[in-house]
Design a protein around this motif. Structure first.
Motif, PDB file in Angstrom:
ATOM      1  N   CYS A  57      25.372  23.522-116.512  1.00  0.00           N
ATOM      2  CA  CYS A  57      26.348  22.699-115.794  1.00  0.00           C
ATOM      3  C   CYS A  57      25.777  21.329-115.439  1.00  0.00           C
ATOM      4  O   CYS A  57      26.528  20.379-115.216  1.00  0.00           O
ATOM      5  N   MET A  58      24.469  21.223-115.374  1.00  0.00           N
ATOM      6  CA  MET A  58      23.833  19.947-115.050  1.00  0.00           C
ATOM      7  C   MET A  58      24.046  18.906-116.143  1.00  0.00           C
ATOM      8  O   MET A  58      23.765  17.720-115.935  1.00  0.00           O
ATOM      9  N   LEU A  59      24.544  19.333-117.292  1.00  0.00           N
ATOM     10  CA  LEU A  59      24.808  18.377-118.364  1.00  0.00           C
ATOM     11  C   LEU A  59      25.879  17.370-117.976  1.00  0.00           C
ATOM     12  O   LEU A  59      25.936  16.277-118.541  1.00  0.00           O
ATOM     13  N   MET A  60      26.728  17.716-117.024  1.00  0.00           N
ATOM     14  CA  MET A  60      27.721  16.742-116.565  1.00  0.00           C
ATOM     15  C   MET A  60      27.029  15.511-115.995  1.00  0.00           C
ATOM     16  O   MET A  60      27.381  14.373-116.325  1.00  0.00           O
ATOM     17  N   GLY A  61      26.048  15.728-115.157  1.00  0.00           N
ATOM     18  CA  GLY A  61      25.316  14.605-114.571  1.00  0.00           C
ATOM     19  C   GLY A  61      24.516  13.827-115.605  1.00  0.00           C
ATOM     20  O   GLY A  61      24.466  12.598-115.570  1.00  0.00           O
ATOM     21  N   VAL A  62      23.921  14.550-116.530  1.00  0.00           N
ATOM     22  CA  VAL A  62      23.145  13.894-117.593  1.00  0.00           C
ATOM     23  C   VAL A  62      24.059  13.022-118.450  1.00  0.00           C
ATOM     24  O   VAL A  62      23.719  11.887-118.804  1.00  0.00           O
ATOM     25  N   GLY A  63      25.231  13.546-118.789  1.00  0.00           N
ATOM     26  CA  GLY A  63      26.187  12.771-119.583  1.00  0.00           C
ATOM     27  C   GLY A  63      26.661  11.534-118.841  1.00  0.00           C
ATOM     28  O   GLY A  63      26.822  10.457-119.434  1.00  0.00           O
ATOM     29  N   PHE A  64      26.891  11.686-117.542  1.00  0.00           N
ATOM     30  CA  PHE A  64      27.313  10.543-116.738  1.00  0.00           C
ATOM     31  C   PHE A  64      26.227   9.467-116.718  1.00  0.00           C
ATOM     32  O   PHE A  64      26.526   8.271-116.842  1.00  0.00           O
ATOM     33  N   LEU A  65      24.966   9.875-116.592  1.00  0.00           N
ATOM     34  CA  LEU A  65      23.867   8.910-116.595  1.00  0.00           C
ATOM     35  C   LEU A  65      23.711   8.229-117.951  1.00  0.00           C
ATOM     36  O   LEU A  65      23.431   7.031-118.024  1.00  0.00           O
ATOM     37  N   LEU A  66      23.885   8.997-119.032  1.00  0.00           N
ATOM     38  CA  LEU A  66      23.810   8.404-120.374  1.00  0.00           C
ATOM     39  C   LEU A  66      24.896   7.348-120.567  1.00  0.00           C
ATOM     40  O   LEU A  66      24.631   6.255-121.081  1.00  0.00           O
ATOM     41  N   ALA A  67      26.109   7.686-120.177  1.00  0.00           N
ATOM     42  CA  ALA A  67      27.204   6.729-120.326  1.00  0.00           C
ATOM     43  C   ALA A  67      26.972   5.496-119.456  1.00  0.00           C
ATOM     44  O   ALA A  67      27.221   4.363-119.893  1.00  0.00           O
ATOM     45  N   GLY A  68      26.480   5.693-118.254  1.00  0.00           N
ATOM     46  CA  GLY A  68      26.173   4.557-117.390  1.00  0.00           C
ATOM     47  C   GLY A  68      25.088   3.668-117.962  1.00  0.00           C
ATOM     48  O   GLY A  68      25.167   2.437-117.881  1.00  0.00           O
ATOM     49  N   ALA A  69      24.078   4.283-118.581  1.00  0.00           N
ATOM     50  CA  ALA A  69      23.016   3.497-119.222  1.00  0.00           C
ATOM     51  C   ALA A  69      23.576   2.687-120.388  1.00  0.00           C
ATOM     52  O   ALA A  69      23.173   1.540-120.612  1.00  0.00           O
ATOM     53  N   GLY A  70      24.510   3.275-121.129  1.00  0.00           N
ATOM     54  CA  GLY A  70      25.134   2.549-122.236  1.00  0.00           C
ATOM     55  C   GLY A  70      25.945   1.364-121.758  1.00  0.00           C
ATOM     56  O   GLY A  70      25.927   0.287-122.364  1.00  0.00           O
ATOM     57  N   VAL A  71      26.668   1.539-120.658  1.00  0.00           N
ATOM     58  CA  VAL A  71      27.449   0.436-120.091  1.00  0.00           C
ATOM     59  C   VAL A  71      26.522  -0.675-119.626  1.00  0.00           C
ATOM     60  O   VAL A  71      26.765  -1.857-119.894  1.00  0.00           O
ATOM     61  N   LEU A  72      25.447  -0.316-118.939  1.00  0.00           N
ATOM     62  CA  LEU A  72      24.502  -1.337-118.474  1.00  0.00           C
ATOM     63  C   LEU A  72      23.815  -2.052-119.632  1.00  0.00           C
ATOM     64  O   LEU A  72      23.559  -3.262-119.558  1.00  0.00           O
ATOM     65  N   LYS A  73      23.544  -1.323-120.703  1.00  0.00           N
ATOM     66  CA  LYS A  73      22.932  -1.945-121.884  1.00  0.00           C
ATOM     67  C   LYS A  73      23.903  -2.950-122.519  1.00  0.00           C
ATOM     68  O   LYS A  73      23.501  -4.036-122.938  1.00  0.00           O
ATOM     69  N   GLY A  74      25.171  -2.594-122.572  1.00  0.00           N
ATOM     70  CA  GLY A  74      26.179  -3.518-123.106  1.00  0.00           C
ATOM     71  C   GLY A  74      26.336  -4.751-122.232  1.00  0.00           C
ATOM     72  O   GLY A  74      26.486  -5.871-122.731  1.00  0.00           O
ATOM     73  N   ILE A  75      26.301  -4.556-120.919  1.00  0.00           N
ATOM     74  CA  ILE A  75      26.402  -5.685-119.993  1.00  0.00           C
ATOM     75  C   ILE A  75      25.224  -6.628-120.172  1.00  0.00           C
ATOM     76  O   ILE A  75      25.382  -7.852-120.226  1.00  0.00           O
ATOM     77  N   ALA A  76      24.026  -6.060-120.296  1.00  0.00           N
ATOM     78  CA  ALA A  76      22.836  -6.894-120.468  1.00  0.00           C
ATOM     79  C   ALA A  76      22.897  -7.686-121.774  1.00  0.00           C
ATOM     80  O   ALA A  76      22.522  -8.868-121.809  1.00  0.00           O
ATOM     81  N   ALA A  77      23.384  -7.068-122.831  1.00  0.00           N
ATOM     82  CA  ALA A  77      23.484  -7.770-124.113  1.00  0.00           C
ATOM     83  C   ALA A  77      24.507  -8.899-124.038  1.00  0.00           C
ATOM     84  O   ALA A  77      24.279  -9.994-124.581  1.00  0.00           O
ATOM     85  N   GLN A  78      25.622  -8.686-123.350  1.00  0.00           N
ATOM     86  CA  GLN A  78      26.619  -9.730-123.212  1.00  0.00           C
ATOM     87  C   GLN A  78      26.111 -10.877-122.351  1.00  0.00           C
ATOM     88  O   GLN A  78      26.401 -12.050-122.634  1.00  0.00           O
ATOM     89  N   ARG A  79      25.336 -10.566-121.329  1.00  0.00           N
ATOM     90  CA  ARG A  79      24.778 -11.632-120.496  1.00  0.00           C
ATOM     91  C   ARG A  79      23.773 -12.475-121.272  1.00  0.00           C
ATOM     92  O   ARG A  79      23.723 -13.697-121.143  1.00  0.00           O
ATOM     93  N   ARG A  80      22.933 -11.783-122.099  1.00  0.00           N
ATOM     94  CA  ARG A  80      21.977 -12.518-122.927  1.00  0.00           C
ATOM     95  C   ARG A  80      22.690 -13.423-123.915  1.00  0.00           C
ATOM     96  O   ARG A  80      22.281 -14.568-124.143  1.00  0.00           O
ATOM     97  N   ALA A  81      23.782 -12.921-124.504  1.00  0.00           N
ATOM     98  CA  ALA A  81      24.533 -13.728-125.474  1.00  0.00           C
ATOM     99  C   ALA A  81      25.199 -14.917-124.792  1.00  0.00           C
ATOM    100  O   ALA A  81      25.255 -16.017-125.355  1.00  0.00           O
ATOM    101  N   ALA A  82      25.681 -14.717-123.575  1.00  0.00           N
ATOM    102  CA  ALA A  82      26.330 -15.826-122.859  1.00  0.00           C
ATOM    103  C   ALA A  82      25.314 -16.898-122.447  1.00  0.00           C
ATOM    104  O   ALA A  82      25.626 -18.082-122.460  1.00  0.00           O
ATOM    105  N   ARG A  83      24.124 -16.472-122.103  1.00  0.00           N
ATOM    106  CA  ARG A  83      23.101 -17.441-121.702  1.00  0.00           C
ATOM    107  C   ARG A  83      22.605 -18.248-122.887  1.00  0.00           C
ATOM    108  O   ARG A  83      22.215 -19.407-122.720  1.00  0.00           O
ATOM    109  N   SER A  84      22.589 -17.657-124.068  1.00  0.00           N
ATOM    110  CA  SER A  84      22.064 -18.361-125.238  1.00  0.00           C
ATOM    111  C   SER A  84      23.050 -19.408-125.769  1.00  0.00           C
ATOM    112  O   SER A  84      22.656 -20.295-126.501  1.00  0.00           O
ATOM    113  N   VAL A  85      24.291 -19.312-125.361  1.00  0.00           N
ATOM    114  CA  VAL A  85      25.300 -20.274-125.842  1.00  0.00           C
ATOM    115  C   VAL A  85      25.334 -21.494-125.022  1.00  0.00           C
ATOM    116  O   VAL A  85      24.848 -22.036-124.292  1.00  0.00           O
TER     117      VAL A  85
END
Length: 85
Positions: A57-85
Motif C-alpha cells: 500500500c505504500m506504493l501510493m506514496g512512492v507514486g505520488f513522490l515520483l510524479a511530484g519529482a517529474g513535475v519539479l523536473k519539468g518546471i526546472a527545465a522550463q525555467r532554464r529555457a526561459a532564462r536562456s532566451v
C-alpha cells in the motif's frame, strides 16, 4: 475545418519530467488498488492479510513522490529555457 486548424507541436513532444509523471501515476494506481484489496477483509469481517500486503500500500506514496519529482523536473527545465532566451 480540421485542415485550417494549426496543430500545436508541443503536444507531440515529451518534456523532461513526463516519464517520471507517467511512472508515478502507474505506481500510484497500483498502490491504490492494493489499498482497496487490503482493506476489503477488514470490512468483510475476514482474516486480515499479512503485513507484507500492507507494505504494498505504500506504493501510493512512492507514486505520488515520483510524479511530484517529474513535475519539479519539468518546471526546472522550463525555467532554464526561459532564462536562456
Amino acid at each position: 475545418m480540421r485542415d485550417k486548424t494549426q496543430t500545436n507541436s508541443r503536444t507531440s513532444e515529451s518534456g523532461p519530467g513526463d516519464g517520471l509523471v507517467k511512472a508515478g501515476g502507474i505506481v500510484f494506481v497500483v498502490g491504490a488498488i492494493a489499498t482497496l484489496v487490503t482493506m476489503a477483509p477488514l470490512f468483510l469481517h475476514r482474516d486480515p492479510f499479512p503485513p507484507v500486503a500492507y507494505a504494498v500500500c505504500m506504493l501510493m506514496g512512492v507514486g505520488f513522490l515520483l510524479a511530484g519529482a517529474g513535475v519539479l523536473k519539468g518546471i526546472a527545465a522550463q525555467r532554464r529555457a526561459a532564462r536562456s532566451v
